[in-house]
Design a protein around this motif. Structure first.
Motif, short mmCIF file in Angstrom:
data_model
loop_
_atom_site.label_atom_id
_atom_site.label_comp_id
_atom_site.label_asym_id
_atom_site.label_seq_id
_atom_site.Cartn_x
_atom_site.Cartn_y
_atom_site.Cartn_z
N LYS A 114 0.82 -1.21 0.00
CA LYS A 114 0.00 0.00 0.00
C LYS A 114 0.86 1.26 0.00
O LYS A 114 2.02 1.23 0.41
N HIS A 155 0.57 5.70 0.68
CA HIS A 155 -0.20 6.77 1.32
C HIS A 155 0.27 8.09 0.71
O HIS A 155 1.22 8.69 1.19
N ARG A 213 -5.06 7.06 0.61
CA ARG A 213 -4.48 5.75 0.92
C ARG A 213 -4.75 4.83 -0.27
O ARG A 213 -5.90 4.66 -0.66
N TYR A 271 -4.59 1.22 -1.85
CA TYR A 271 -4.45 -0.21 -1.60
C TYR A 271 -4.40 -0.93 -2.94
O TYR A 271 -4.91 -0.44 -3.95
N ASN A 280 3.71 8.78 2.44
CA ASN A 280 4.01 8.82 3.87
C ASN A 280 4.70 7.54 4.34
O ASN A 280 5.33 7.52 5.39
N GLU A 303 -3.55 -6.47 9.64
CA GLU A 303 -3.23 -5.05 9.64
C GLU A 303 -4.54 -4.28 9.56
O GLU A 303 -5.39 -4.57 8.73
N ASP A 322 -5.86 -0.30 9.27
CA ASP A 322 -5.58 1.13 9.15
C ASP A 322 -6.76 1.90 9.72
O ASP A 322 -7.88 1.71 9.27
N PHE A 323 -6.49 2.75 10.66
CA PHE A 323 -7.57 3.60 11.16
C PHE A 323 -7.63 4.87 10.32
O PHE A 323 -6.68 5.18 9.59
N ALA A 375 -3.92 8.62 11.82
CA ALA A 375 -2.57 8.17 11.45
C ALA A 375 -2.16 6.89 12.16
O ALA A 375 -0.99 6.52 12.14
N GLN A 422 -2.17 2.72 13.00
CA GLN A 422 -2.31 1.43 12.34
C GLN A 422 -2.03 0.33 13.38
O GLN A 422 -1.15 0.49 14.22
N GLN A 473 1.89 7.21 12.43
CA GLN A 473 2.72 7.80 11.39
C GLN A 473 1.98 9.00 10.79
O GLN A 473 1.29 8.89 9.78
#
Lengths: 206, 377
Positions: free
Chosen positions: A82, A84, A97, A99, A120, B31, B33-34, B37, B39, B64
């Motif tokens: 992925k 960002h 984001r 994916y 990022n 994993e 992702d919220f 920032a 995870q 992050q």
């Protein structure tokens, strides 16, 4: 030559710029853009197909994309990991984001200017979208050459490169597009010495 | 020689007991992702051997944030430090050889950051520079057992990552049933025994995308006098680690790492050992094939005055692997590992003063072939 049935009104002329370093070497990835002095001559965006800024091998592809203000850009992700993607640029501030196999909706770039893209997750990834005011622009290849098809008239010529130094960033020049014309644009200062290489590591942080 | 996992003195995961087909490992990584920032990441492993079959190796939150210039990354939980370049794949796997280097085999079995880590990076390209710098700092707890296996068994080569909370067996050395009777012949590496906070600090330097160096100083600040009711000591373990990765071309690269440190436990350093190891690995990718060759060299030097517990050891190993991924869901490969080691604490009945019950030649060599078929989902 112009045929009324095709609806064209102005004859396009070929305008070429060769971007050269102070030592006279060709400069790749430079953008040249023509802005008519009479801005009412700028046509609306004619294409409805979004441009593409892909992510391939943890790099933006292309490194520099040029579009006309008002165009849309798709951000697919060809990597198996992925990304960002973000920009803090004045011309367009956003984050996406990305994916694998889940392409987001395309984004509109309305405001002219340079949009610097970063990731990022992969801090070395950097790419640029040059949002031009008019549809008359091009990007230099390895020979440093840019060819633009533009109607005859008076224009301001802007030349931009991601690694240009301030003296060159501030330069602009009025030009007349008449019959086929050629121009050499020699930078006053060497580009920043950052190397844009495509050596990527498939095992970098994912 | 029998593997330490089965209380032997061998330094490879497999021994004569495992000849044939085994399910080496099964791994799942999750994993989340919220929106912000943050995870969440967790890794679960199943192993056919060792004390515990199923469990977590890592579980951590990563923060992050998006920033225009310098980048920050904060990790909180239980996770691996990024000392080296050998284990970049999901589940801390290596894309090069199936058996990790001696250094990273030890990291896999006795090291984990259970705490927090903060990494600040100045990304070169944002500043028109070819040089990217990072500073990494961490404070952690529950790594007081680190050093135990190095002290007695010495360095080993394997891919058996210790699960969180798991205990790891090793041979019942004469000194353990003798003068060090509090100490059992197993270690729980991820245990807090002395209530002291450890730290590591590191620096990364990357030139373009070709060359990267990482230098770390680790110190668990163990209090060697502390021991819990199960005989788990706080080992005072500290080391330097220096790693290098260099890409000659997209296909061909080298990796290297060097580690040098010391560990000690018990009253007036009853058991004290200096340790050092290094490896050099080169890897070449040809279409869907990857060929890797690694040389490992390792040593421990006994620095205590306990003449009933002499833990000097040294050895080296060659590892050669071919891995082939014909399809995105399947990988197959062959690995050849040759390891030879000499350990002072391996005793045979004919040695003067040796216990008749032990039959471990001090010098031992082992060739290990693995044919590995992996499913990747």
């Amino acid at each position: 030559m112009c045929f009324a049935v095709l609806g064209c009104s102005v004859q396009a002329e070929r305008f070429s710029v060769t971007v050269l370093s102070p030592e006279g070497n060709p400069v790749e990835h430079a953008v040249a853009a023509l802005v008519p002095l009479d801005k009412s001559l700028i046509p609306e965006v004619s294409t409805s197909t979004p441009a593409v800024m892909d992510q391939i091998d943890r790099q933006f592809s292309p490194y520099v994309l040029a579009i006309q203000a008002g165009e849309w850009v798709n951000f697919p992700n060809s990597d198996s990991i992925k990304h960002h993607v973000y920009s803090f640029s004045e011309a367009k501030s956003f984050q996406l984001r990305l994916y694998k196999d889940k392409p987001p909706e395309p984004l509109a770039f309305e405001k002219p200017g340079v949009v610097a893209l970063g990731c990022n997750i992969h801090d070395w990834m950097i790419g640029y979208i040059y949002v031009a005011e008019s549809p008359w622009f091009g990007i230099s290849d390895t020979s440093g050459e840019i060819t633009i098809e533009a109607p005859q008239g008076e224009y301001q010529l802007h030349v931009w490169h991601p690694l240009m130094k301030p003296a060159d960033l501030a330069r602009e020049q009025n030009v007349t597009v008449a019959t086929s014309s050629q121009l050499a644009w020699t930078l006053q200062e060497a580009l920043h010495s950052l190397t844009h290489d495509h050596l990527t590591d498939e095992f970098d942080e994912y | 020689m029998q593997s330490w996992l089965r209380e032997g003195t061998g330094i490879t995961r497999y021994d004569g007991h495992n000849d044939g087909l085994v399910l080496s490992q099964a791994m799942a990584e999750g994993e989340v992702d919220f929106e912000n920032a943050w995870q969440l990441q967790a890794t679960v492993y199943y192993y056919h051997d060792g004390d515990t079959r199923l469990g977590l190796t890592e579980a951590a939150l990563t923060y992050q944030p998006l920033t225009a210039g310098w980048k920050h990354r904060v990790r909180v939980g239980a996770f691996y430090p990024n000392f080296s370049f050998e284990n970049p794949k999901a589940g801390w796997q290596s894309p090069y050889t199936y058996s990790f280097s001696a250094i990273n085999s030890w990291v896999a079995e006795e090291l984990r950051t259970i705490g927090t880590e903060w990494q600040i990076t100045r990304p070169g390209r944002q500043y028109n520079s070819n040089h990217t710098f990072s500073l990494v700092s961490s404070v952690f707890v529950a790594n007081d057992g680190a050093g135990t296996l190095l002290a007695w068994r010495g360095w080993a080569l394997h891919n058996r990552q210790t699960l969180l909370g798991e205990r790891v067996a090793f041979a019942d050395y004469p000194s353990i049933s003798g003068p060090l009777e509090l100490q059992p012949n197993w270690v729980k590496p991820f245990l807090e025994t002395d209530d002291r906070i450890g730290y590591y600090i590191g620096g990364h330097w990357r030139h373009r995308r070709n060359t990267e160096l990482r230098l770390y100083r680790y110190d668990n600040r163990g209090d060697p006098l502390q021991v819990d009711s199960q005989g788990q000591y706080a080992w005072d373990t500290k080391f330097w680690s220096l790693s290098l990765k260099h890409l000659f071309t997209r296909e061909w690269r080298v990796l290297a790492q060097w580690m040098d440190g010391s560990t000690a436990m018990g009253d007036s350093a009853a058991v004290a050992v200096d340790f050092n190891a290094w490896y050099l690995l080169t890897s070449y990718k040809y279409h869907k094939h990857r060929f890797s060759l690694r040389y490992d060299n390792f040593e421990t030097v006994d620095t205590d005055n306990n003449r009933y517990d002499v833990n000097d050891s040294h050895g080296h190993a060659w590892t050669l692997a071919w891995r082939y991924q014909p399809h995105k869901y399947i990988e197959m490969g062959i690995e050849y590992l040759y390891a030879t080691s000499w350990n002072a604490n391996r005793t045979t009945p004919d040695q003067p003063g040796a216990d008749a019950g032990f039959d471990w030649p001090q010098r031992g060599s082992r060739e290990q072939w693995q044919l590995v078929i992996s499913g990747v989902y």
